[in-house]
Design a protein around this motif. Structure first.
Motif, PDB file in Angstrom:
ATOM      1  N   SER A 244      34.443  46.539  38.978  1.00 20.57           N
ATOM      2  CA  SER A 244      33.880  46.488  40.316  1.00 20.57           C
ATOM      3  C   SER A 244      34.259  45.211  41.079  1.00 20.57           C
ATOM      4  N   GLY A 245      35.320  44.541  40.651  1.00 18.97           N
ATOM      5  CA  GLY A 245      35.826  43.378  41.364  1.00 18.97           C
ATOM      6  C   GLY A 245      35.137  42.056  41.074  1.00 18.97           C
ATOM      7  N   ASP A 246      33.902  42.105  40.541  1.00 19.32           N
ATOM      8  CA  ASP A 246      33.173  40.852  40.334  1.00 19.32           C
ATOM      9  C   ASP A 246      32.412  40.781  39.004  1.00 19.32           C
ATOM     10  N   GLN A 247      32.700  41.704  38.102  1.00 11.59           N
ATOM     11  CA  GLN A 247      32.018  41.734  36.802  1.00 11.59           C
ATOM     12  C   GLN A 247      33.032  41.587  35.673  1.00 11.59           C
ATOM     13  N   ILE A 248      32.774  40.653  34.763  1.00 11.82           N
ATOM     14  CA  ILE A 248      33.591  40.507  33.563  1.00 11.82           C
ATOM     15  C   ILE A 248      32.952  41.366  32.485  1.00 11.82           C
ATOM     16  N   VAL A 249      33.780  42.126  31.773  1.00 16.97           N
ATOM     17  CA  VAL A 249      33.284  42.951  30.674  1.00 16.97           C
ATOM     18  C   VAL A 249      34.115  42.629  29.435  1.00 16.97           C
ATOM     19  N   VAL A 250      33.409  42.372  28.321  1.00 21.27           N
ATOM     20  CA  VAL A 250      34.076  42.148  27.032  1.00 21.27           C
ATOM     21  C   VAL A 250      33.578  43.246  26.099  1.00 21.27           C
ATOM     22  N   PHE A 251      34.526  43.975  25.512  1.00 19.58           N
ATOM     23  CA  PHE A 251      34.179  45.141  24.698  1.00 19.58           C
ATOM     24  C   PHE A 251      34.186  44.835  23.202  1.00 19.58           C
ATOM     25  N   TYR A 252      33.242  45.453  22.497  1.00 18.33           N
ATOM     26  CA  TYR A 252      33.279  45.475  21.039  1.00 18.33           C
ATOM     27  C   TYR A 252      33.278  46.912  20.533  1.00 18.33           C
ATOM     28  N   GLY A 253      33.424  47.843  21.441  1.00 18.04           N
ATOM     29  CA  GLY A 253      33.565  49.261  21.134  1.00 18.04           C
ATOM     30  C   GLY A 253      34.367  49.919  22.254  1.00 18.04           C
ATOM     31  N   PRO A 254      34.758  51.187  22.088  1.00 19.67           N
ATOM     32  CA  PRO A 254      35.589  51.852  23.105  1.00 19.67           C
ATOM     33  C   PRO A 254      34.779  52.394  24.279  1.00 19.67           C
ATOM     34  N   ASN A 255      35.454  52.517  25.403  1.00 19.88           N
ATOM     35  CA  ASN A 255      34.880  53.140  26.584  1.00 19.88           C
ATOM     36  C   ASN A 255      36.038  53.585  27.488  1.00 19.88           C
ATOM     37  N   ALA A 256      35.797  54.592  28.316  1.00 19.54           N
ATOM     38  CA  ALA A 256      36.821  55.047  29.261  1.00 19.54           C
ATOM     39  C   ALA A 256      36.257  54.932  30.667  1.00 19.54           C
ATOM     40  N   TRP A 257      36.989  54.236  31.530  1.00 22.30           N
ATOM     41  CA  TRP A 257      36.572  54.052  32.914  1.00 22.30           C
ATOM     42  C   TRP A 257      37.737  53.447  33.688  1.00 22.30           C
TER      43      TRP A 257
END
Length: 177
Positions: A131-144
């Motif tokens: 969304s342009g202003d959110q950092i996301v760090v993954f420890y599992g899978p996701n699709a988006w």
């Protein structure tokens, strides 16, 4: 007879002009000698310093820490990473992340970064902009649809789960040589 004389005169004039131009061209092509500067102890020192200094300033590397753990990141080469690097600078940028969905940590940057969202399936260790202003760090899978920022390359999925699945964490982005 007059025609012949004018023709000879014209030819002589042209030859004289060509000869003159040839001499001036040769003359201007001579190298100009510059005087050699006199070397002093001061100039010798400066020359030595210049040899030891790199020609280009070293580029600052963007780094990341999750809580107190340094992580190695293979950063994407895009305008989002360049903007994040500029935002972090040498002072650093700490982002508070919150658990979300049982497979990621999400936190606000407080400002928008350039984005190029693409439909993606993430994996453990992926770092994306949402969304342009959110950092996301993954420890599992996701699709988006996300903008890829990088991937943590020195942690296994189990290590990522250990780092991120036990509650909210902070991440710090900073630049260093």
């Amino acid at each position: 007879m007059m025609y012949c004389r004018n023709k000879k005169k014209a030819i002589l004039t042209i030859l004289s002009l060509l000869l003159f131009l040839g001499f001036t061209a040769c003359r201007s092509a001579e190298p100009v000698k510059e005087e050699e500067p006199v070397a002093t102890a001061d100039t010798a020192e400066k020359e030595e310093e210049n040899k030891s200094e790199p020609k280009e300033a070293k580029e600052m590397q963007l780094n990341m820490r999750i809580a107190d753990t340094e992580v190695e990141v293979a950063w994407e080469e895009n305008e989002t990473v360049a903007a994040l690097k500029e935002l972090a600078g040498e002072a650093g940028l700490t982002v508070e992340l919150s658990m979300y969905g049982g497979f990621e940590q999400v936190g606000s940057l407080g400002q928008k970064l350039p984005r190029n969202d693409q439909q993606t399936t993430t994996a453990s260790g992926d770092i994306v902009l949402y969304s342009g202003d959110q950092i996301v760090v993954f420890y599992g899978p996701n699709a988006w649809a996300y903008t890829r920022i990088g991937h943590i390359s020195n942690k296994t999925p189990a290590e990522m789960t250990e780092l991120l699945s036990k509650g909210d964490v902070s991440v710090t982005f900073y630049c260093a040589e």
